[in-house]
Design an enzyme around this catalytic site. Structure first.
Site, PDB file in Angstrom:
ATOM      1  CB  CYS A  62      -0.978   0.063   1.192  1.00 59.94           C
ATOM      2  SG  CYS A  62      -2.419   1.052   0.985  1.00 59.94           S
ATOM      3  CG  HIS A 117      -3.341  -3.761   3.636  1.00 61.09           C
ATOM      4  ND1 HIS A 117      -2.283  -3.027   4.267  1.00 61.09           N
ATOM      5  CD2 HIS A 117      -3.917  -3.046   2.900  1.00 61.09           C
ATOM      6  CE1 HIS A 117      -2.540  -1.747   3.908  1.00 61.09           C
ATOM      7  NE2 HIS A 117      -3.345  -1.626   2.785  1.00 61.09           N
ATOM      8  CD  GLU A 145      -0.650  -5.363   6.065  1.00 59.35           C
ATOM      9  OE1 GLU A 145      -0.433  -5.787   4.899  1.00 59.35           O
ATOM     10  OE2 GLU A 145      -1.008  -4.264   6.362  1.00 59.35           O
TER      11      GLU A 145
END
Lengths: 766, 222
Positions: B88, B196, B198
């Site tokens: 990002c 994302h 994560e």
């Protein structure tokens, strides 16, 4: 006391040195009696700076002068409450080690004047209230009320306000990195001149690290950090305590500008400072800025404070002491630090590119003394702190008395056109502004940053966040029921509490505590004050019966433009706790059987359907059975913790029909609802769209039938299997059958077009 | 085999803690935070540039962060063949720093979007994607994630197999050129992606666990 220098008050008349001009005094928002009382408290003519200080500290926003006595009756204590009202935020224990800080604040008036900055700074302000308690913010919620987007003369303005507010909440919260996890958006004509922007923040803190804003020792340094001070927001607290005239162009200068990057830096720096034990007290400079933060911290600790304005970092040249003291420039912090901790604190601030500025000291004399920023340095204000805090006036305005019974009119019948096309009618209702999917709004919010949000609960009844260091889940929701308040503000506040608690229970959590925002009209009008008083009483009554103490909140009065007041709106923010965040449920339909738990006694009177189809509502809702509510909470906590449920959803605005639509669309499963009253169209519509029952929808797998029925019996709750989860259509009896695609098109299609005037186009895949 | 990972923390980073948490939850990883003023990446195998709004995204996303001393160090680290993952805002920084080609501009819909999206992994022959499933779901959360590159650049990326992630399922939520969601550099040791991973390491939190496959791939490659 030396004579104060002549001060230039921008946008206002210059004050002649021989006295205080009438025009200036009128601009302060103080009553004649208050002005005289200030003169007699000081025993002399106050300086301009002192007038300014009094005017903001004695405003409703800071002093709660019209509501203090009402609020005193709220239930505020409980075994888990570590900090009740009176601090920056309430704090509630969740276990031996951890606690949750939470609060809601309004930024209504600024959001009307400038929607984007007004709402953005509202988010910033409430986040600071949380991290000044030493808590790391983990969630934002918002309760938004706008004028109708339907064709009326104000709809374009309402759309523009809605668009700006939503964009601001997204930009600010996303940038600081706090997920916006839940909320509500409500449209009603009464808000077209007074939108409501209530933002709630929730943070987590170790119980040993809870910080407070009490300056209890003299001889400490007063530390200023964050943004420099500018003219923005001068007199914002007073503005929040006045009604608007039709064209209030000159209020524009009052609006503050937010900087989420600075917020992020002061957030991280403050938490580091608190965890290192370097701050004895800390408060943000929010409403009434430096004035409020300094004298409130001194007031709580029974100390005094001395401030030197020539040390305050300024954003513009030529600010007067009056402006510096009243500025509401955003992202500014004030703290009290021991001499020996100063260097360590300075180093932490430097790490975050922040300057530590020593602007004065705490004293033992109980006075607030302000030294001006002109040469030679002279004292421009000297006021006993208690005159600004505990001795601020308290009123009990006149109440008009309860209206003689809620108006109950015959329930509306369906027009022949509606009766001929019930399905089409239902789809149009589904697409209406208060019913359709909020996804176009919450999709703009980062709901996931922090990786604590249980994804399936986003857009459901309450959002669930895992609590780091434990297996517990924290459920959060924000609710109001202003539509009911037109006829009965007491009952409306009760229903707001009840709905919040049902939302918490729907995910399997136990309701824990409440914060609130009271959005009302002019307390000087006995009819309005009647609404305020009844609303607060209803809030207190319901919270006491549910067992959720009120740990703080905010009052926003004078929500009137040109004499037209908003619907009396009590907004309830509630938190709840569950033992295991992995065992939660959501409205997404799954399993085999759908059950109606409780008593569904629907009425169209007062319902969203009535509001939508008739443009008004005819009555308030029936009395609440608190025994049922508590049993419902207990049932849900037990059923969810034992993994008995596949999904659950509260029945609220739009009744069974809207609840069922939300469940089938989120779960992508069909539903066949066998038994519906089909004798006449009216009975059918009432069954589907009526509100006011005490019931919830739950879904289970077939093998859990017996267990769920037994559990309901044990909690003395009626339970009835009402539908089979099957196929790919939503079917009610013989008459009504929708494909999920048709439902989705109606429910998801409308809000985007309604509120976003400037719509970009997502490109199709190439 | 253990991967030593570092997550760079800029002022304004806000997915730094999430990345640390995700990596701590992976077997075979040791992870530490690296403050943006540090100038050493000693002993690291993987550097993660996390999401957020470094320096408030002032000017434009990543434009200020690229001048940070640590980014010069990250550039040298990448040249030495170290693994660099920009997520990002981290992807935006990699573009500004010239480690990857193209630009990230405002979403075609003009508004921020946060939601899980279907993706397609179009090259599993990179150290980051060996174990990534062909069809996966990851959350996106950005206002300026519309990947743009001119036709020449695009065909070069295409020809070299450097487009590793595309928005799938008939969607292109931000209007990216050719639905591009993630690309690698020529050597394949630098990956920039808008989604994302994560956030998608635990099924309850991110709606999928597909994010783990990127970190598992690196473990295999290392």
């Amino acid at each position: 006391m030396r004579e104060a220098p002549v001060l230039q008050i921008p946008k206002r008349d210059t004050v002649p040195s021989e006295g205080t001009s009438k025009t200036f005094l009128q601009s302060l928002g103080l009553s004649e009696e208050e002005i005289e009382r200030i003169r007699s408290l000081l025993g002399r003519e106050p300086t301009e700076t002192e007038w300014g200080i009094f005017s903001v500290m004695w405003s409703e926003h800071c002093s709660y002068k019209n509501t203090k006595r009402l609020l005193a009756a709220l239930p505020t204590s409980g075994k888990d409450v570590l900090q009740g009202p009176g601090e920056n935020a309430g704090v509630v224990a969740v276990d031996e080690e951890w606690a949750v800080a939470f609060k809601v604040e309004s930024h209504n008036h600024p959001s009307f004047v400038e929607p984007y900055q007004g709402a953005a700074t509202g988010v910033g302000g409430i986040l600071r209230d949380i991290f000044t308690m030493g808590a790391r913010p983990i969630a934002l919620l918002d309760s938004l009320h706008f004028g109708s987007t339907e064709n009326d003369v104000h709809s374009i303005r309402s759309r523009r306000i809605a668009e700006g507010v939503v964009r601001a909440i997204a930009d600010y919260g996303n940038c600081v990195g706090i997920p916006t996890v839940a909320g509500e958006t409500h449209f009603d004509r009464s808000y077209s001149g007074n939108p409501l922007v209530n933002v709630m923040a929730v943070g987590v803190v170790k119980r040993k690290d809870v910080a407070r804003a009490v300056a209890s020792e003299p001889g400490r340094k007063v530390l200023y950090y964050g943004n420099p001070t500018g003219r923005d927001g001068v007199h914002g607290a007073t503005m929040a305590s006045e009604t608007f005239e039709v064209e209030d162009e000159d209020k524009r200068i009052n609006v503050q500008v937010g900087d989420p990057f600075m917020e992020k830096k002061i957030l991280e720096a403050t938490l580091e400072l608190v965890q290192a034990g370097l701050l004895e007290a800390v408060q943000d400079m929010g409403a009434a800025g430096l004035t409020c933060s300094s004298c409130e911290m001194a007031g709580r600790g029974n100390t005094g404070i001395r401030i030197h304005l020539n040390r305050i970092p300024l954003r513009a040249e030529g600010l007067t002491p009056y402006e510096i003291m009243l500025s509401e420039s955003q992202e500014r912090m004030l703290a009290v630090v021991k001499e020996e901790n100063w260097e360590s604190a300075r180093r932490i601030l430097e790490k975050w590119d922040l300057e530590a500025v020593d602007i004065g000291e705490t004293t033992g004399d109980g006075w607030m003394r302000v030294w001006g920023n002109e040469e030679p340095e002279t004292e421009v204000a000297a006021i006993p702190v208690r005159c600004l805090t505990t001795e601020a006036p308290v009123y009990l305005p006149r109440r008009a008395g309860k209206k003689s019974g809620a108006e109950v009119r015959p329930q509306p019948a369906l027009s022949s056109e509606e009766g001929n096309d019930i399905s089409g009618h239902l789809l149009r209702f589904l697409a209406s502004e208060n019913v359709s999917s909020r996804r176009p709004i919450y999709r703009q919010y980062d709901t996931m940053v922090g990786t604590r949000t249980v994804w399936k609960t986003v857009g459901g009844d309450a959002a669930v966040l895992r609590l780091d260091g434990t297996e517990k889940g924290l459920a959060v929701t924000i609710d109001s029921n202003a539509r009911f308040a037109r006829h009965d503000p007491f009952r409306a506040s009760e229903y707001a509490v009840i709905e919040a608690a049902r939302n918490i229970a729907a995910v399997g959590a136990r309701p824990l505590a409440v914060t609130n925002c009271l959005n009302y009209g002019d307390p000087g009008n006995p009819e309005r004050f009647e609404e305020i008083a009844a609303g607060v009483e209803g809030l207190g009554y319901a919270c006491a019966r549910i067992g959720t103490p009120v740990t703080g909140g905010n009052v926003s009065l004078y929500n009137e433009t040109a004499g037209a007041a908003i619907l009396p709106t009590t907004v309830v923010g509630m938190i709840g706790i569950m033992d295991d965040y992995r065992r939660t449920t959501s409205p997404a339909l799954s399993g085999d059987d759908l059950w109606l738990l409780g008593t569904h006694s629907p009425s169209l009177a007062g319902s969203e359907y009535e509001h939508w189809s008739r443009g008004e509502t005819s009555a308030a809702l029936p009395e609440i059975d608190y025994d049922f509510e508590r049993s419902l909470h207990a049932f849900m906590v037990e059923a969810v913790s034992k993994n008995l449920l596949r999904s659950a959803h509260d029945i609220s605005a739009g009744g069974i029909f809207v609840a069922a639509v939300e469940m089938v669309l989120k779960g992508k499963r069909g539903l066949v609802w066998e038994k519906v009253p089909e004798d006449d169209d009216f009975a059918l519509v009432e069954y589907l769209l009526g509100e006011g029952g005490a019931a919830m929808l739950i879904a289970t797998a077939a093998e859990k039938r017996g267990t769920v029925e037994a559990l309901a019996r044990r909690w003395n709750l009626l339970i009835e299997r009402v539908a089979s989860i099957e196929g790919d259509r939503l079917v009610f009896g013989k008459q009504i059958s929708f494909s999920l695609e048709n439902l989705a098109a109606a429910w998801e299609g409308d809000l985007e077009k309604r509120i976003f005037l400037l719509a970009g186009k997502e490109e199709a895949a190439s | 085999m253990t991967i030593e990972a570092g997550v760079i923390v800029f002022p304004g980073s806000n997915c730094d803690r999430d990345c640390v948490r995700a990596l701590k939850g992976m077997e075979g990883y040791r992870v530490r935070e690296i403050w943006h003023r540090e100038t050493e990446l000693g002993g690291l195998d993987l550097v993660v540039l996390p999401g957020g709004f470094s320096y408030g995204d002032y000017l434009r996303p990543g434009a200020i962060a690229r001048f940070s001393p640590i980014v010069r160090e990250v550039t040298r680290f990448a040249e030495r063949g170290g693994y660099v993952l920009g997520i990002c805002n981290g992807f935006q920084i990699l573009l500004e720093a010239g480690l990857l080609p193209g630009a990230l501009i405002r979403n075609a819909g003009l508004r921020f979007i946060c939601e899980p999206v279907p993706l397609e992994c179009t090259n599993t022959n990179t150290p980051f994607t060996k174990k990534v499933p062909r069809n996966l779901t990851l959350p996106i959360a950005h206002g300026q994630g519309r990947y743009f590159i001119d036709e020449t650049g695009r065909s070069k990326l295409e020809a070299e197999g450097r487009i590793v992630l595309r928005y799938a399922g008939g969607t292109n939520p931000n209007g990216s050129t050719n639905r591009i969601a993630g690309i690698v550099n020529e050597k394949g040791n630098v990956l920039g992606m808008m989604p994302h991973p994560e956030r998608a390491c635990e099924i309850l939190i991110g709606s999928s666990e597909d994010g783990r496959s990127f970190f598992e791939s690196l473990l295999q490659a290392a």
